[in-house]
Design a protein around this motif. Sequence first.
Motif, mmCIF file in Angstrom:
data_model
loop_
_atom_site.group_PDB
_atom_site.id
_atom_site.type_symbol
_atom_site.label_atom_id
_atom_site.label_comp_id
_atom_site.label_asym_id
_atom_site.label_seq_id
_atom_site.Cartn_x
_atom_site.Cartn_y
_atom_site.Cartn_z
ATOM 1 N N GLY A 1 0.780 -1.237 0.000
ATOM 2 C CA GLY A 1 0.000 0.000 0.000
ATOM 3 C C GLY A 1 0.807 1.280 0.000
ATOM 4 O O GLY A 1 0.308 2.326 0.391
ATOM 5 N N THR A 2 2.061 1.242 -0.464
ATOM 6 C CA THR A 2 2.854 2.470 -0.465
ATOM 7 C C THR A 2 2.678 3.253 -1.757
ATOM 8 O O THR A 2 3.058 4.417 -1.827
ATOM 9 N N GLY B 1 -6.097 -8.340 2.523
ATOM 10 C CA GLY B 1 -6.072 -8.449 1.063
ATOM 11 C C GLY B 1 -5.066 -7.458 0.517
ATOM 12 O O GLY B 1 -3.909 -7.777 0.297
ATOM 13 N N LYS B 2 -5.484 -6.213 0.343
ATOM 14 C CA LYS B 2 -4.595 -5.157 -0.128
ATOM 15 C C LYS B 2 -3.645 -4.732 0.995
ATOM 16 O O LYS B 2 -4.065 -4.631 2.146
ATOM 17 N N GLY B 3 -2.424 -4.428 0.657
ATOM 18 C CA GLY B 3 -1.484 -3.939 1.657
ATOM 19 C C GLY B 3 -1.727 -2.475 1.961
ATOM 20 O O GLY B 3 -2.375 -1.764 1.192
ATOM 21 N N GLY B 4 -1.207 -2.026 3.094
ATOM 22 C CA GLY B 4 -1.225 -0.604 3.404
ATOM 23 C C GLY B 4 -2.566 -0.016 3.769
ATOM 24 O O GLY B 4 -2.760 1.191 3.708
ATOM 25 N N THR B 5 -3.512 -0.871 4.168
ATOM 26 C CA THR B 5 -4.829 -0.333 4.524
ATOM 27 C C THR B 5 -4.875 0.098 5.988
ATOM 28 O O THR B 5 -5.823 0.750 6.412
ATOM 29 N N GLY B 6 -3.860 -0.294 6.768
ATOM 30 C CA GLY B 6 -3.813 0.098 8.168
ATOM 31 C C GLY B 6 -3.953 -1.072 9.136
ATOM 32 O O GLY B 6 -4.143 -0.881 10.333
ATOM 33 N N LYS B 7 -3.796 -2.274 8.583
ATOM 34 C CA LYS B 7 -3.861 -3.517 9.366
ATOM 35 C C LYS B 7 -3.013 -3.467 10.629
ATOM 36 O O LYS B 7 -3.506 -3.712 11.727
ATOM 37 N N SER B 8 -1.725 -3.165 10.469
ATOM 38 C CA SER B 8 -0.811 -3.247 11.613
ATOM 39 C C SER B 8 -1.123 -2.176 12.645
ATOM 40 O O SER B 8 -1.078 -2.446 13.849
ATOM 41 N N SER B 9 -1.441 -0.958 12.190
ATOM 42 C CA SER B 9 -1.762 0.109 13.146
ATOM 43 C C SER B 9 -3.014 -0.253 13.939
ATOM 44 O O SER B 9 -3.105 0.041 15.136
#
Lengths: 292, 286
Positions: free
Chosen positions: A12-13, B8-16
Amino acid sequence: MMKIAIASGKGGTGKTLVSTNLFSILSGKGYKVSLVDCDAEAPNSVAFFDVKLVESTEVYHKVPVIDTSKCTFCGKCQEYCNYNAIFLLPPVKIIQTMEDLCHGCGACSVACAHNAISEKEVSLGQVKTFSTRGKPSIVEARMNIGVMSPVPVIKRAIREADSPSGYILLDSPPGTSCPFVQTVATADFVVLVTEPTPFGLSDLRQSVETLKGMGKPCGVIINRAGLGNGMVQEYLTRENIPLLAEIPFDKRIAEYYSKGVLVHTQCPEVEQLLVNVFDIIIRDHGDSSNKR
Amino acid sequence: MEIAVISGKGGTGKSSISAAFATLKQGVALADCDVDAANLYILFSPTHEEEEVYIAGHKAIIDYKTCTHCGLCADYCRFDAISLDNGRITISEISCDGCFLCSRVCPTRSISMIMNDRSRMYSGSFRNGKMVHGRLAPGEENSGKLVNMIRNKIKQVAEDNNLDTIILDGPPGIGCPVISTIAGVDRVVIVTEPTGSGLHDMQRVVELVRKFNREPYIIINKHDLNPEMSVNIYEWATANGLEVAGHLPFDPAFVDAMLQQKTIVEHLPGSETSLKLRTIWNKINT
């Protein structure tokens, strides 16, 4: 021919933002260019273009089918299988293939001395070729849901797009494991897209170290610049890695992207940034046979 | 209760969001299953009380002293890892899947298999409980098995320490490490964002979760970036019988918190985002 991979450790970057816009800009300028969406688990590039499906190829691997009338339950196939994909209970004469675990290597067929193993094809996904402006130009790797590894589909898509001339952009899967390595292994240059946050930096570091180990040249685009802090810039200076562009954090860019609009068509400053990135790559790593 | 957070998509805020969940109640067991790009250690600086080696499969190595370059291994390899160029055999470390077949068919026994032993699993403590995370060495495979190892460890750690909540921060995508993260958990939470890619990737991961007979909860993060698309996602989710546990605004405080090595609920406990996260957490835990 030159292959440029667009990758990032962290998801997502903005990998797809960069690869779809760069592809659109270059084809608009008349370059011979194709885009390969190698993010087979989550392929998203095609949605940004007005495309026509030209060809769809199913990608298979071969899994064993065991004929229990010929099987002696000797266990040789299970011994050969390194993936625990053969379940065997000799006393009750039960033998079964665990298709989900099978990697399709064919070792069990070689092991079997009783001709009890034949093979069937199981689909792993598709490689789809699309045309834009009437020319085949986007290749998408799409893994089936429930399949373990996207690697065979990715490899096939990259092969499919191979061409003796022009530019090939590879939209890479995130991470630094096998799918990423398979994608960047074929590239002449890798563009790493990151964001200026501690998570972004941590994942960038891993990508850079992986590429160093492979001897691949790379440069970095910082997306959403202005968010976070200056740690990524400091890291790049320290490691002597070229900073190719900083795309500012701008809610408009996020909005256009979310609507499936190619950002460069609305924000000329983003187009200029990406044109510069391409010029830097060609200047420092390009192959002289590649004129437009 | 074991809760997996995926996207699914990366960077959606999963880890936060997983990190925020991990600081909403006293004492939890937390596992970072994103072994490719583990990030939670940044916020929590866990102690490394134990370190274990993870064997990520094998690689074939040729002994050129005895290899006759007959090419039989290349004929058998199905991973395009072995090539015979100008009478010389080479094995690509990148393409080798570690199946052992070449080493078994080689007539001169010139191929040996070596273990990929650079991956690690760490377990220790963080400020609100116990934490396990993994680090897959670059280019290595079978990350699902490392996730399994992490999940077994965190279960044992949770039991030993009487922690009844296990939170798993999952990897992006739908492949083997995701499958290993969701198999057999009590709750699956999917964090999405209002973009075309967010919707498309969420639909794929929902289908995957349903193969494991779980009904995932949906969180729409950064919903105000594209309210129209947020409505589309909401409608698709409810039409498909899924519960939208909540939506969160685009909030730069997530990054501010990260810079201070805190979770957003530690950084700004009274903010709208933090209060919403608490409501979502309570919903998921009922």
